[in-house]
Design an enzyme around this catalytic site. Structure first.
Site: not given
Ligand code: SAM
Length: 280
Positions: A149, A48
């Site tokens: 996000d 990545r």
């Molecule tokens: C697997 S996705 C889940 C998306 C959606 N909530 C779902 O359940 O389908 C996880 C998301 O969390 C975000 N994320 C990770 N760490 C974070 C943080 N510290 N603050 C905000 N968002 C975060 C990532 O960028 C990613 O888009």
């Protein structure tokens, strides 16, 4: 978080990448975003980030991570964007949308409903919320959705609201017709969320670890799904305490299927499948 340095480990790719470089990357992303990267993710991190090394013209991960540790805002953003996992889909874990619809259908007309999708990824979750709310409220009451996000790339995609048609498989046919425009010509094979639905959702960058959360007031519903799995127990607890402070006393918190809140029982009580209410 235990950080295994593993200085001996070395990745056999174009760029020099040692176990110590990996340990620095794990430490940085943990400190900055709360993400506890598993020790087995060295190959994933290499693939990545290799593109970023090429873009920056640096020859080793050690030089690259020094730039990130130096705090250069654009590179920190690119680094975080590269390492987050954004897997999502429309109407993922559909029982939450059923509960939301039932609650909204019984809500008396009045104050606008406020909903926060706090790890919104590329928009499929907040738009699923918006479709559910439009349908259930039937114009009686407005709903506004804050979608946040940490990853600025996915937020840009969410704002645009353009998706491949084959990602709509879990969107009911009636919703497809009502809420999406089909592309033609060079946009064949894509759909765009209609403007009235897009207007219900505001996409903003928010790192859940930030000391200040800029929102004012409390939300009626919070979707915090499939993000806490990346955090360790202490980080989860700290975030849940803050979420409790921005949820309405009669509000609901939805979490992902593998995210149990049993270590936060003083704050929340379970009231459905991965659905929680504030403990009064
Ligand atoms: C697997 S996705 C889940 C998306 C959606 N909530 C779902 O359940 O389908 C996880 C998301 O969390 C975000 N994320 C990770 N760490 C974070 C943080 N510290 N603050 C905000 N968002 C975060 C990532 O960028 C990613 O888009």
């Amino acid at each position: 978080m235990p950080l295994t340095g593993g200085g001996a480990a070395q990745h056999a790719g174009q760029f020099e990448f040692t176990g110590d470089d990996f340990a620095r990357i794990r430490a940085f992303i943990y400190r900055y975003a709360g993400i506890a990267l598993a020790p087995g993710k060295m190959d994933m991190v290499y693939s990545r980030l290799a593109r970023r090394l090429r873009a920056r013209g640096v020859a080793s991960f050690s030089d690259y991570i020094s730039i990130v540790e130096g705090g250069e805002p654009e590179e920190v953003e690119a680094f975080i964007n590269a390492l987050t996992t954004n897997m999502t889909s429309f109407f993922r874990e559909p029982h939450h949308f059923k509960t939301l619809a039932e609650r909204l259908a019984h809500r008396p007309a009045g104050r606008a409903v406020t909903i926060w999708s706090c790890a919104s990824s590329s928009g499929e979750e907040p738009y699923s919320i918006a479709m559910t709310a439009q349908d259930a409220l039937g114009g009686r009451t407005q709903a506004s959705i804050l979608a946040t996000d940490i990853d600025t790339n996915v937020l840009a995609r969410g704002r645009e609201g353009i998706y491949p048609v084959d990602q709509l498989d879990k969107v009911p046919e009636a919703y497809r017709r009502r809420f999406f425009l089909r592309g033609d010509g060079k946009n064949e094979g894509f759909v765009r969320v209609k403007e009235d639905l897009r207007r219900m959702v505001s996409f903003k960058r928010l790192n859940l670890l930030d000391h200040e959360w800029p929102m004012r007031g409390r939300f009626d519903f919070i979707f915090c799904r499939n993000v806490m799995i990346y955090f360790d127990r202490n980080t989860q607890q700290a975030i849940l305490e803050r979420i409790a402070r921005v949820l309405q006393p009669d509000g609901l918190l939805f979490v992902g299927h593998s995210e149990s809140l049993h270590h936060a029982q003083d704050l929340f009580r379970i009231c459905g499948n991965t659905t929680y209410a504030l403990r009064s």
